[in-house]
Design an enzyme around this catalytic site. Structure first.
Site, PDB file in Angstrom:
ATOM      1  N   ARG A 289      -4.172  -8.044 -21.214  1.00  0.00           N
ATOM      2  CA  ARG A 289      -4.330  -7.670 -19.901  1.00  0.00           C
ATOM      3  C   ARG A 289      -5.698  -8.720 -19.212  1.00  0.00           C
ATOM      4  NH1 ARG A 289      -4.371  -1.901 -17.318  1.00  0.00           N
ATOM      5  NH2 ARG A 289      -6.543  -1.837 -18.080  1.00  0.00           N
TER       6      ARG A 289
ATOM      7  N   THR B 257      -7.958  -9.106 -13.197  1.00  0.00           N
ATOM      8  CA  THR B 257      -6.906  -9.244 -12.218  1.00  0.00           C
ATOM      9  C   THR B 257      -6.036  -7.883 -12.903  1.00  0.00           C
ATOM     10  OG1 THR B 257      -5.813 -10.748 -13.266  1.00  0.00           O
ATOM     11  CG2 THR B 257      -6.795 -11.492 -12.114  1.00  0.00           C
TER      12      THR B 257
ATOM     13  N   ASP C 280      -8.765   2.733 -25.151  1.00  0.00           N
ATOM     14  CA  ASP C 280      -7.970   1.239 -25.377  1.00  0.00           C
ATOM     15  C   ASP C 280      -7.288   1.493 -26.762  1.00  0.00           C
ATOM     16  OD1 ASP C 280      -7.664  -1.112 -26.435  1.00  0.00           O
ATOM     17  OD2 ASP C 280      -8.942  -1.893 -24.745  1.00  0.00           O
TER      18      ASP C 280
ATOM     19  N   ASP D 230      -7.780  -1.103 -29.333  1.00  0.00           N
ATOM     20  CA  ASP D 230      -9.145  -0.966 -30.092  1.00  0.00           C
ATOM     21  C   ASP D 230      -9.022   0.282 -31.085  1.00  0.00           C
ATOM     22  OD1 ASP D 230     -10.477  -3.171 -29.032  1.00  0.00           O
ATOM     23  OD2 ASP D 230     -11.347  -1.991 -27.414  1.00  0.00           O
TER      24      ASP D 230
HETATM   25  C1  PRP Z   1      -2.957  -2.595 -23.305  1.00  0.00           C
HETATM   26  C2  PRP Z   1      -1.836  -1.806 -23.767  1.00  0.00           C
HETATM   27  C3  PRP Z   1      -0.847  -2.545 -22.863  1.00  0.00           C
HETATM   28  C4  PRP Z   1      -1.334  -2.828 -21.622  1.00  0.00           C
HETATM   29  C5  PRP Z   1      -1.047  -1.618 -20.604  1.00  0.00           C
HETATM   30  O1  PRP Z   1      -2.990  -3.955 -23.991  1.00  0.00           O
HETATM   31  O2  PRP Z   1      -1.437  -1.953 -25.149  1.00  0.00           O
HETATM   32  O3  PRP Z   1      -0.114  -3.560 -23.484  1.00  0.00           O
HETATM   33  O4  PRP Z   1      -2.845  -2.669 -21.766  1.00  0.00           O
HETATM   34  O5  PRP Z   1      -1.701  -2.153 -19.351  1.00  0.00           O
HETATM   35  P1  PRP Z   1      -0.711  -2.619 -18.000  1.00  0.00           P
HETATM   36  O6  PRP Z   1       0.348  -1.506 -18.090  1.00  0.00           O
HETATM   37  O7  PRP Z   1      -1.472  -2.473 -17.100  1.00  0.00           O
HETATM   38  O8  PRP Z   1      -0.059  -4.010 -18.542  1.00  0.00           O
HETATM   39  P2  PRP Z   1      -4.312  -4.863 -23.727  1.00  0.00           P
HETATM   40  O9  PRP Z   1      -4.131  -5.636 -22.728  1.00  0.00           O
HETATM   41  O10 PRP Z   1      -5.287  -3.937 -24.086  1.00  0.00           O
HETATM   42  O11 PRP Z   1      -4.031  -5.725 -25.033  1.00  0.00           O
HETATM   43  P3  PRP Z   1      -4.291  -5.417 -26.633  1.00  0.00           P
HETATM   44  O12 PRP Z   1      -3.312  -4.544 -27.201  1.00  0.00           O
HETATM   45  O13 PRP Z   1      -4.314  -6.559 -27.438  1.00  0.00           O
HETATM   46  O14 PRP Z   1      -5.801  -4.706 -26.920  1.00  0.00           O
HETATM   47  N1  URA Z   2      -4.691  -0.204 -22.025  1.00  0.00           N
HETATM   48  C1  URA Z   2      -5.079   0.643 -22.707  1.00  0.00           C
HETATM   49  O1  URA Z   2      -5.050   0.533 -23.803  1.00  0.00           O
HETATM   50  N2  URA Z   2      -5.396   1.811 -22.006  1.00  0.00           N
HETATM   51  C2  URA Z   2      -5.464   2.196 -20.844  1.00  0.00           C
HETATM   52  O2  URA Z   2      -5.707   3.300 -20.352  1.00  0.00           O
HETATM   53  C3  URA Z   2      -4.771   1.277 -19.967  1.00  0.00           C
HETATM   54  C4  URA Z   2      -4.276  -0.159 -20.449  1.00  0.00           C
END
Ligand code: PRP
Ligand code: URA
Length: 209
Positions: free
Chosen positions: A103, A107, A199, A202
């Site tokens: 994400r 944005t 997160d 993380d």
């Molecule tokens: C997180 C999560 C989803 C997304 C959800 O990923 O694992 O993929 O955010 O958010 P959304 O419904 O608003 O799209 P992130 O972008 O943090 O990537 P990561 O898993 O690599 O940390």
């Molecule tokens: N992605 C995450 O990992 N946690 C949230 O709460 C939203 C997006």
């Protein structure tokens, strides 16, 4: 609303509490996410197509069942990887596609950086794994790409979903069911799910330290 199933089984809700807790160490988070993914996938695959076969018990013939459709599991990187082992424990014969999305921090729109999918998606039951369904942008982008690659029978397995994301997904793809352990209160100003669990990527990979 999308075709939403919130799994309220006590073992799922017990695991969810461990995953929400801020002081849960990474090793425990990873193990618990894998375990709860098995429970959620079990529910998500309840309507898998089967075919009758004859088996012989030690005493007489009996009717048994074998799976009659391919299963393809697609974790959304990174956090979806934390649900992969638990899902494959139930369906070791499944094939695996990878969808790399993150994400954008300002944005909140998904940015694609990797995709590798198996062939034959048009004949497969496709299970998308992502613990967090927040704005819904990532899952919607994953479904768009999977449908473009031929997938037709899709299910999303998440751990925690926000009402905003579920509404958006239902509007975009009303045919795609969602199985989750919790429908939380709302998104905050950073598009994080509240109460949520922080997160997820993380916490799975220890990149918050
Ligand atoms: C997180 C999560 C989803 C997304 C959800 O990923 O694992 O993929 O955010 O958010 P959304 O419904 O608003 O799209 P992130 O972008 O943090 O990537 P990561 O898993 O690599 O940390
Ligand atoms: N992605 C995450 O990992 N946690 C949230 O709460 C939203 C997006």
């Amino acid at each position: 609303m999308a075709r939403l199933t919130v799994v309220d089984h006590p073992l799922v809700q017990r695991d969810l509490a461990v995953l929400r807790a801020a002081d849960t160490p990474h090793a425990v988070f990873r193990k618990t996410l894998s375990e709860v993914a098995s429970f959620l996938a079990y529910e998500a695959l309840r309507d898998l197509r089967v075919r009758e076969v004859e088996v012989r018990t030690p005493l007489e013939p009996a009717v048994g069942h074998v799976l009659a459709e391919d299963v393809v599991v697609v974790p959304i990187l990174r956090a979806g990887l934390g649900m992969l082992d638990g899902t494959l424990r139930l369906v070791p014969e499944a094939r695996v596609g990878h969808m790399g999305l993150y994400r954008d921090e300002t944005t909140f729109e998904p940015v694609s950086y990797y995709m590798r999918l198996p062939a034959g998606l048009d004949r497969a039951r496709v299970v998308v794994l992502d613990p967090m369904l927040a704005t819904g942008g990532s899952v919607i982008e994953a479904i768009r790409r999977l449908k473009a690659a031929g997938a037709d029978r899709l299910t999303v397995v998440s751990l925690v979903a926000a009402p905003e994301g579920i509404e958006r997904l239902a509007a975009a793809y009303p045919d795609v069911p969602v199985v989750t352990a919790a429908l939380d209160r709302a998104l905050d100003e950073n598009a994080y799910i509240r109460p949520g669990l922080g997160d997820a990527g993380d916490r799975v990979f220890g990149t918050d330290l």
